[in-house]
Enzyme design. Structure first.
Site, short mmCIF file in Angstrom:
data_model
loop_
_atom_site.label_atom_id
_atom_site.label_comp_id
_atom_site.label_asym_id
_atom_site.label_seq_id
_atom_site.Cartn_x
_atom_site.Cartn_y
_atom_site.Cartn_z
N ASP A 413 -15.15 1.88 0.12
CA ASP A 413 -14.28 0.77 -0.23
C ASP A 413 -12.94 0.98 0.47
OD1 ASP A 413 -13.26 -1.47 -1.64
OD2 ASP A 413 -12.37 -0.12 -3.11
N LYS A 414 -12.10 -0.04 0.48
CA LYS A 414 -10.79 0.10 1.12
C LYS A 414 -9.68 0.27 0.10
CE LYS A 414 -8.31 -3.31 2.54
NZ LYS A 414 -7.01 -2.98 1.88
N LYS A 717 -2.67 -18.69 -8.75
CA LYS A 717 -2.58 -17.77 -7.60
C LYS A 717 -3.97 -17.28 -7.28
CE LYS A 717 -1.86 -13.52 -10.25
NZ LYS A 717 -0.99 -12.40 -10.56
N ASP A 966 -13.39 3.29 -5.91
CA ASP A 966 -12.51 3.64 -7.02
C ASP A 966 -12.53 2.63 -8.15
OD1 ASP A 966 -11.10 1.59 -5.58
OD2 ASP A 966 -9.30 2.19 -6.68
#
Length: 1326
Positions: A413-414, A717, A966
């Site tokens: 993952d990033k 948003k 994570d």
């Protein structure tokens, strides 16, 4: 207790089973039935709150444990042979002796299982006896009971800092707003507070809730393990239904915070609670080595049956060759001998009993012990300890440590994995105007630069971030370099963990943009939000949206909960954070004076820095205020004590950004949000509904009633691609000129933000009419009260309202790379590991991060496959690009001019294109292309796509995969890989709980794989091979003897000494070999990552090495048998006098064979090796001295004592050992001299002085063009896709400038010095 018939018990059990399996449950209060027998209780069919995680009971431990152990085929095999040995016609030796090895092994396993179960019992008893408060109708109050006494239908009272004992439906809270704050760290690891609200529609406004007045029926769904969803409704006595969701459920294991007390109705108890349903225990996987081990055990079985068949046939031929009946053959009960064929059939099973140790019975136990030792050293590695978080690596799967040394593909993952997940507000765009926040960029630059590069930063302007301005340009000269002195301390402090997630100074401090400050000041002076007759300025609306549109929990810092794991903040005046804060404020004031020199104080809303500092708490960092302190000193002091607790770092960053501009979020309740404006006025917005974020909509909204205009306003948003398609008319539809292109300009800014590596969000507003709201509200309430398809109905109502939005602006938030990420990725790639990054970010953002972390290199050929929409023609285009690219790659490899060169290919693909590429028709081509790529970057992918990618690569390429993440969205990917690694970051512990190993930083992956992974695999692989060799070599001594005893299954070694040989004399050295051996040091393994490749693919333990060791065992057994045989030929020695030298030679040969294989000798190795030899002689001498009639008619009495007095014994032992080991030793010498392996070269580096070795590695890596990893700024990648700098915007932009094709399939390359013709051909084909 009243006696009940068995039939009644069975009937109740069936009714209970049916009640628990119903999709809906109807629960009633237990109070009217208090004191009645259980048969009259309405909720009697549901389990109590007592938990029992033990596997065994005291009475059933032995049979249950034996049943579990017999699931292992090896145990069944050896028990079967021990039972077979009790049959007189096939027994090989005393039946009792044959039971000893398997009994010892199973007894040790049973003791281990009993100890583990006893610890579980102690834990259960502690939890079940924890105190809680249950309402009693008799005593008219809450009485203290134990957790195990809680039942479904009880009313439980929980107080502040107390753990919730069961899943409770919240009916009352001491908070006047009906809110209960929960900390779910025990459940999912998230430290931020969650809000739970009292079920709406219940009359709970009285000072104290009266449980006896509760007469509603609670209808809820069947228990499940979904922590984020709960379906329920309450049916009142008037048949009115009130819906309830997860927002009103207090989960077992959570802790009540910041709430005096709350009362809940128990809906699930004990093992039916969501936390217990999620408690799956430790993970159990089978490693690749174990699967290979099972295959080799099968080969050993074939070898054993072959040897036994030879023995049976040999015995038959020997019987047939006898001229008569020899006296040593005893007839049966009928006075006749059995037929030779029948006797040979019996002999087949006797030989199996005799040669059974060919299957290593102790190998499985030894592997378990070795893995425990390996895990001990991994978890206690100081280099894998993170001081900031005070955490070390966790090994949750105990049986796959060796797989760490065979990884070929890593899927990462990033956000939060490669990056810190500390979101820092960097830039924003409002109404088409971009605000760069240069002052804030300087602060981040000073926090971001490493200490080693400080002098370079202060003396070379080209090292600054890509904002195209320098310190001198802003009026900072050499005198201001005192920042440099305190920056290191402030950086350490800012990275420290506080007791609130996402609240480090790095994230909370924002220096406002001067241009934007002026705009807000003008908007405030013209009426701002207070004038209901004027339209609210878009800039004010933008920051109101930032402050309102979130789920941030507001609490006072002095009332915040304390946890044992966090230390209270220092109150000393020499706090480094305080010093750094003061410097930042001075610098901010300096920027303000420089840029606003021509403005008067009344025009500039930013107050003087000295006045600001004098009014602040010296122990807290504060953001700049928009109003003078003299106007509202008390309000400012109160706002400084606010504590924001967000569920995501993005929300926290936006709230702190709004706070920096004076829009301070003061309070949040389920029904209202209080915001302080820059003028000091407080506005209380009535919250009508919150449309929470979900992965399908990719946005969240808050519907409020404006306190001034009384309008229904929807603030939204979300991701740009999810928001832009929902836009309606421009914000000011009556304006003219360039402002009509607000959406186009904002999209351009978003693209530039993404290319700079920033995370982007769009902010919108919508004014909802009264009639529209009332119509929508009815649909919303019906959806919330539904049980069937509830989630779909709720999402449908959200989508109906989120249309024709008005664009306010966009934000750019930076998520910086973690420390040493580029170095780690480069090392992993040099280790032969393919690195894939799977992220939900935009392609531009992901590409920028890819270059910054060196996933993508400047010389790479980058294949970019992306599309905006799923269109039919895209599949044909995708097929063409895959075929074309594969053809060009193959042609490059077949070109003679490219021999010895490697084409470095990287692939960038978005989620829509990936979905097509993974379709059944294209997945073979996609995998073929992906395996030729050094790196793959997947953008805009969903959690489900992440897991599908991992499964596809693992199954199609048959490779070892590792996934690291994570967050909760990475759980599917982690569980799909061979090894899952969770990072214990700021996103909770869901990934950690689903993982096999847990680390705190991505950089730890380098040492975990390259060092511990290599060690674990090589140690265990060599130990397994050695075990097979040892057992084959020893059992063959017995097999060769059969050729001289008529294949009668006689042994020349005493049975007890045979058992002791494998259980005691030769069992400990290989175990310590598997725990302590180091073929190469950790420094060399990390300095030369290529050494990791030795474990990939087939690795060191493969078909060839296994059979070479077996053949070597056959050779050594021949030598160890026939040299003593020839020495004693034609002599009158007895059977044990002949067998004792064989046993001794076998011991020396097997131990010295291990000595040749040991790469690093320690004191432990010397002690164990010499101790094994000493133990052999001590036990054998003692046994020979006391065993007078142990094994009649031949007994080993005084045999070894007599042998040791004969020089021939020592000569035989020496000669046999040397001849047996000479070929292996010679092979090692020639191999290491003629063709040294990479590991041998690594060991030669270990012999150098540390300074010389480090210099050699540095020069070698520099010569290879590699991994002296230079620092890449996240904001300054060598991205080939970028057209213009981020800070440059064209003056004359048109709509055409922002229009492009939906589909983009292109090849990008910056490699100008090679493969130019290849690139041109590829471009022409595309």
């Amino acid at each position: 207790m009243m006696w009940r018939s068995p039939l009644a018990l069975v009937r109740d059990a069936l009714h209970s089973q049916r009640a628990r399996e119903r999709e809906l449950r109807s629960l009633q209060s237990n109070l009217p039935y208090e004191g009645m027998e259980k048969a009259k209780q309405p909720n009697r069919f549901f389990p109590s709150n007592a938990i029992e995680t033990t596997k065994y009971s005291l009475l059933l431990f032995l049979p249950m444990n034996l049943y579990e152990q017999f699931h292992r085929m090896a145990n069944l095999y050896f028990v079967g042979l021990a039972i077979l040995n009790f049959i007189p016609v096939v027994n090989a030796f005393q039946p009792e002796v044959g039971l000893i090895p398997i009994c010892i092994i199973m007894s040790l396993t049973a003791l281990k299982d009993a100890w583990e179960d006893f610890r579980r019992y102690q834990s259960d008893r502690k939890v079940n006896n924890m105190p809680c408060f249950i309402y009693s109708r008799r005593e008219k109050q809450y009485v203290e009971r134990h957790w195990k006494d809680v039942r479904v239908g009880d009313f439980v009272k929980v107080v502040c800092n107390e753990i919730v004992p069961a899943d409770l439906l919240l009916l009352y809270s001491s908070d006047p707003n009906g809110v209960c704050h929960l900390e779910t760290a025990n459940l999912d690891g998230e430290t931020n507070l969650k809000q739970r609200t009292v079920v709406s529609g219940l009359c709970t406004s009285h000072p104290e809730f009266e449980p006896e007045n509760f007469n509603a029926v609670v209808v809820c769904e069947r228990p499940n393990d979904n922590l984020n969803h709960f379906k329920c409704f309450l049916e009142k006595s008037d048949k009115d239904k009130v819906g309830a969701s997860i927002e009103s459920l207090l989960l077992r294991g959570c802790t009540v915070r910041n709430t005096n007390h709350a009362v809940g109705f128990v809906v699930y108890a004990g093992h039916e609670t969501k936390s217990m349903l999620n408690n799956n225990g430790s993970r159990c996987k089978r490693s690749k080595l174990e699967r290979k081990l099972n295959v080799d055990v099968f080969f050993c079985l074939i070898l054993l049956f072959t040897m036994c068949l030879i023995g049976a046939i040999g015995h038959y031929l020997w019987l047939e060759s006898l001229p008569g009946v020899p006296p040593f053959l005893v007839p049966g009960s009928n006075g006749h001998l059995d037929d030779p064929s029948l006797m040979s059939f019996y002999m087949f099973f006797t030989m199996i009993i005799l040669l059974q140790i060919l299957i290593p019975i102790s190998l499985y136990v030894s592997i378990e012990l070795v893995k425990v030792g390996q895990i001990f050293f991994i978890t206690n590695d100081i280099d894998l300890y993170d001081e900031e978080t005070d955490s070390r690596i966790q090994c949750r799967a105990l049986n796959i440590t060796e797989d760490l040394g065979q990884i070929e593909y890593i899927f990462s993952d990033k956000t939060g994995t490669l990056t810190e997940n500390k979101m820092v507000f960097r830039r924003c765009s409002i109404m088409g105007t971009e605000y760069s926040h240069k002052e804030n960029a300087v602060r981040l630059a000073f926090l971001n630069e490493p200490e080693a590069e400080e002098e370079v930063i202060f003396n070379q302007h080209q090292q600054l971030p890509r904002t195209r301005w320098s310190l001198e340009d802003e009026g900072i000269g050499p005198a201001d370099t005192h920042w440099h002195d305190s920056r290191r301390k402030s950086k350490v402090a800012s990275n420290g963990q506080s007791d609130v997630a996402f609240s480090s100074p790095l994230e909370t401090e924002v220096i406002p943009d001067q241009k934007l400050l002026q705009q807000i000041s003008r908007a405030e002076s013209s009426g701002g939000c207070r004038d209901s007759s004027r339209k609210i300025d878009a800039h004010l609306d933008f920051f109101l949206a930032l402050a309102i549109c979130n789920t941030v929990v507001v609490s006072m810092a002095n009332a915040h909960r304390q946890r044992a794991c966090t230390s209270p903040s220092s109150s000393q005046t020499n706090n480094p954070l305080e010093a750094f804060s003061s410097m930042l404020k001075k610098a901010g004031a300096l920027f303000q004076r420089k840029s606003k020199r021509n403005y008067s104080l009344s025009e500039d809303p930013v107050i003087d820095s000295t006045k600001t500092e004098s009014s602040r708490d010296p122990n807290r960092l504060q953001t700049c205020s928009l109003h003078a302190l003299s106007q509202n000193d008390l309000l400012t002091a109160e706002s400084e004590d606010l504590c924001y607790e967000a569920e995501s770092p993005d929300e926290a960053a936006l709230v702190y950004a709004a706070r920096a501009y004076g829009f301070i979020l003061l309070a949040r309740t389920p029904n209202s949000v209080t915001v302080r404006l820059p003028s000091g006025e407080e506005l209380v917005f009535e919250v009508l509904d919150t449309l929470t974020f979900d992965s399908n909509r990719k946005r969240m909204s808050v519907l409020v009633r404006h306190p001034v205009t009384k309008e229904y306003v929807l603030y939204t948003k979300g991701a740009d691609y999810a928001i832009m398609e929902l836009l309606g008319t421009p914000y000011a539809e009556n304006i003219s000129g360039i402002e009509k292109n607000i959406a186009a300009y904002t999209q351009h800014h978003l693209d530039c933000y993404a290319k700079e590596g920033l995370r982007t969000l769009c902010i919108t507003k919508k004014v909802v009419s009264e009639s529209t709201y009332q119509s929508w509200l009815g649909k919303r309430k019906r959806a919330q009260a539904a049980i069937e398809c509830r989630d779909e109905l709720i999402m449908e109502t959200a989508v109906q309202l989120e249309t024709k939005l008005t664009l306010l602006g966009a934000t750019g938030i930076e998520d910086r790379l973690q420390e040493n990420v580029p170095d780690t990725i480069v090392a992993l790639r040099e280790a032969g590991i393919h690195v894939w990054v799977l992220t939900g970010d935009k392609p531009e953002t992901a590409v920028n991060i890819g270059y910054a972390c060196r996933l993508l290199e400047e010389e790479d050929l980058v294949i970019n496959m992306s599309s905006q929409n799923k269109v039919r023609r895209l599949q044909l285009t995708c097929t063409s690009i895959l075929d074309c690219t594969l053809e060009e790659v193959r042609r490059y490899g077949e070109d003679p001019r490219n021999v010895g060169t490697t084409l470095n290919i990287s692939l960038v693909i978005d989620g829509n294109t990936l979905a097509l590429a993974m379709s059944p028709d294209l997945q073979e081509r996609f995998v073929d292309l992906a395996k030729r790529c050094r790196s793959v970057l997947c953008c805009r992918v969903t959690p489900l796509q992440k897991s599908r990618v991992v499964k596809l690569v693992r199954e199609k390429l048959k490779v070892m995969t590792l996934a690291v993440g994570d967050g909760a969205n990475d759980v599917n990917m982690i569980q799909a890989a061979d090894i899952g690694i969770g990072i214990s970051g700021q996103e909770g512990m869901q990934a950690v709980m689903a993982s096999d190993f847990a680390i705190s930083r991505f950089k730890h992956l380098k040492r975990l794989l390259l060092v511990h992974g290599h060690w674990c695999y090589t140690r265990l692989a060599n130990m397994v091979i050695y075990f097979f060799y040892k057992n084959v070599a020893y059992v063959n001594l017995l097999f060769w003897y059969q050729f001289f005893c008529g294949f009668s299954a006689m042994t020349m070694i005493d049975y007890w000494l045979m058992i002791f040989f494998n259980l005691f004399f030769t069992s400990t050295p290989p175990i310590l070999f598997g725990i302590f051996d180091k073929d190469v040091s950790a420094e060399v393994l990390q300095g030369v990552p290529e050494l990791y490749r030795t474990g990939q693919g087939k690795g060191e333990y493969n078909f060839l090495t296994f059979w070479i060791s077996i053949l070597d065992a056959f050779y050594q057994s021949l030598v160890c048998f026939f040299i003593p045989y020839l020495a004693y030929q034609d002599s009158d020695v007895d059977i044990f006098t002949f067998g004792t030298p064989l046993n001794t030679v076998a011991l020396f040969t097997i131990l010295l064979h291990l000595a040749i294989e040991i790469k690093s000798w320690t004191v432990v190795h010397w002690i164990i090796m010499l101790g094994s030899v000493a133990l052999y002689f001590i036990v054998t001498l003692a046994y020979s001295a006391v065993c007078v009639t142990c094994n009649p008619p031949s007994n080993p009495y005084w045999v070894l004592q007599s042998q040791m007095a004969d020089p021939m014994f020592f000569l035989i032992c020496t000669l046999s050992t040397v001849v047996a080991l000479l070929p292996r030793y010679t092979f090692h010498v020639l191999k290491n001299s003629v063709a040294p392996s990479p590991l041998l070269q690594g060991r030669q580096l270990d012999r150098m002085e540390p300074s010389t070795r480090d210099q050699w590695i540095k020069e070698w890596r520099g010569f290879r063009g590699g991994p002296l990893v230079k620092r890449y700024e996240l904001s300054d990648p060598p991205s080939p896709t970028r057209a213009t700098p981020v800070d440059f915007f064209t003056e004359s932009l048109t709509d055409a400038d922002f229009m492009g094709d939906d589909n983009s399939l292109n090849v990008i390359t910056d490699n100008h010095h090679r493969a130019v013709q290849y690139d041109d051909n590829l471009f022409r084909k595309l």
